[in-house]
Design a protein around this motif. Sequence first.
Motif, PDB file in Angstrom:
ATOM      1  N   UNK A  94      -7.115   3.564  -0.194  1.00  0.00           N
ATOM      2  CA  UNK A  94      -6.264   2.393  -0.526  1.00  0.00           C
ATOM      3  C   UNK A  94      -5.486   2.756  -1.671  1.00  0.00           C
ATOM      4  N   UNK A  95      -4.156   2.983  -1.762  1.00  0.00           N
ATOM      5  CA  UNK A  95      -3.317   3.227  -2.748  1.00  0.00           C
ATOM      6  C   UNK A  95      -2.555   2.081  -3.124  1.00  0.00           C
ATOM      7  N   UNK A  96      -2.931   1.698  -4.526  1.00  0.00           N
ATOM      8  CA  UNK A  96      -2.070   0.720  -5.117  1.00  0.00           C
ATOM      9  C   UNK A  96      -1.084   1.570  -6.354  1.00  0.00           C
ATOM     10  N   UNK A  97       0.190   1.245  -6.133  1.00  0.00           N
ATOM     11  CA  UNK A  97       1.158   1.899  -7.143  1.00  0.00           C
ATOM     12  C   UNK A  97       2.244   0.747  -7.506  1.00  0.00           C
ATOM     13  N   UNK A  98       2.683   0.815  -8.603  1.00  0.00           N
ATOM     14  CA  UNK A  98       3.925  -0.140  -8.835  1.00  0.00           C
ATOM     15  C   UNK A  98       4.904   0.210  -8.099  1.00  0.00           C
ATOM     16  N   UNK A  99       6.088  -0.783  -7.563  1.00  0.00           N
ATOM     17  CA  UNK A  99       7.075  -0.367  -6.747  1.00  0.00           C
ATOM     18  C   UNK A  99       8.125   0.155  -7.462  1.00  0.00           C
ATOM     19  N   UNK A 100       8.563   1.529  -7.279  1.00  0.00           N
ATOM     20  CA  UNK A 100       9.722   2.170  -7.707  1.00  0.00           C
ATOM     21  C   UNK A 100      10.972   1.518  -7.320  1.00  0.00           C
ATOM     22  N   UNK A 101      10.901   0.885  -6.268  1.00  0.00           N
ATOM     23  CA  UNK A 101      12.183   0.410  -5.536  1.00  0.00           C
ATOM     24  C   UNK A 101      12.795  -1.100  -6.159  1.00  0.00           C
ATOM     25  N   UNK A 102      11.842  -1.435  -7.053  1.00  0.00           N
ATOM     26  CA  UNK A 102      12.015  -2.967  -7.524  1.00  0.00           C
ATOM     27  C   UNK A 102      12.037  -2.906  -8.788  1.00  0.00           C
ATOM     28  N   UNK A 103      13.453  -3.023  -9.434  1.00  0.00           N
ATOM     29  CA  UNK A 103      13.737  -3.265 -10.903  1.00  0.00           C
ATOM     30  C   UNK A 103      13.229  -4.388 -11.609  1.00  0.00           C
ATOM     31  N   UNK A 104      12.879  -5.374 -10.787  1.00  0.00           N
ATOM     32  CA  UNK A 104      12.160  -6.384 -11.417  1.00  0.00           C
ATOM     33  C   UNK A 104      10.672  -6.400 -12.015  1.00  0.00           C
ATOM     34  N   UNK A 105      10.037  -5.122 -11.479  1.00  0.00           N
ATOM     35  CA  UNK A 105       8.627  -5.025 -11.828  1.00  0.00           C
ATOM     36  C   UNK A 105       8.726  -4.437 -13.274  1.00  0.00           C
ATOM     37  N   UNK A 106       8.004  -5.279 -14.356  1.00  0.00           N
ATOM     38  CA  UNK A 106       8.181  -4.875 -15.778  1.00  0.00           C
ATOM     39  C   UNK A 106       7.063  -3.543 -16.218  1.00  0.00           C
ATOM     40  N   UNK A 107       7.416  -2.469 -15.632  1.00  0.00           N
ATOM     41  CA  UNK A 107       6.438  -1.143 -15.869  1.00  0.00           C
ATOM     42  C   UNK A 107       7.471  -0.155 -16.002  1.00  0.00           C
TER      43      UNK A 107
END
Length: 287
Positions: free
Chosen positions: A219-232
């Motif tokens: 189970x891989x959880x990774x912050x979405x690179x496609x989404x500029x709104x993700x504050x990471x």
Amino acid sequence: MRRHGSTGFRGPYVSSRVRVACLLLVVLCPLSRVFAQDGPKAERSTVVALSPPVEEARRTYQGRIVAKPMSHLGAAWLIRPERNQEEKAQEAFGVLAIEPGMVIADIGCGNGYWTMPMARACKEQEEADALPTSEPSTELRGVVLAVDIQPEMLTKLRRNAARGKVNNIEPVLGGVENPKLPRDAVDLVLMVDVYHEFSHPESMLWHIRNALRPEGVIALLEYRAEDPSVPIKPLHKMGKNQIMKEYAANGLKLVREYNELPWQHLMFFARDDSPLEAIDPEPFLAD
């Protein structure tokens, strides 16, 4: 200078033989491809080496810059009160479908934000009527193997497990090349926002793949690179296309995904020789 035609070939006999050979190749080559693809035991999968790859620490992998691991000094951020609201961690936890008796590996466990609830969920209920003469099983059951490369993180985890009276967690000090998991023993490997920090991704995925049972999953959880709104920070994000490229190259296939989390991709991978059916990822569509 030798003229064209004076190379030793002898008239129409040789020419006809060449033509016959060419015709046979035209007929037999397509048939050989059919038999190779559709034979009863044919497998269309990545060839995985029998021994772990020899790999130097990477700065980039498959076109991606490898991020540096988060220090144990930032461990408090992992258990921040607003984390569940920001990431819907409880919702993601439910999607993992943990059952009592499962063997789980939490790679990059940190101080136990995910380890603790997973341990409670997979713990087997002790049978009150168990026979005292029965021999104990050596098979792992109902345990979380909590892996981290920082001893300080494991110290924090042990402290939290003792406070919470959780006794089915086995801390494992892993290496940057090897998470030190038992072979063919794990039902679920969880990696939450940590895979992108692996300095030896091929070595790690080789060992993780070998640790999975035939129907086990990552189970891989990774912050979405496609989404500029993700504050990471961008180096700590991954896109679906990149994930698929890297996992397919290491003998793993996508078998399930969950696309309803606010910040993260949740993708489930199995060994490419697993009986679980492969699926294509749904493209991410920004709101």
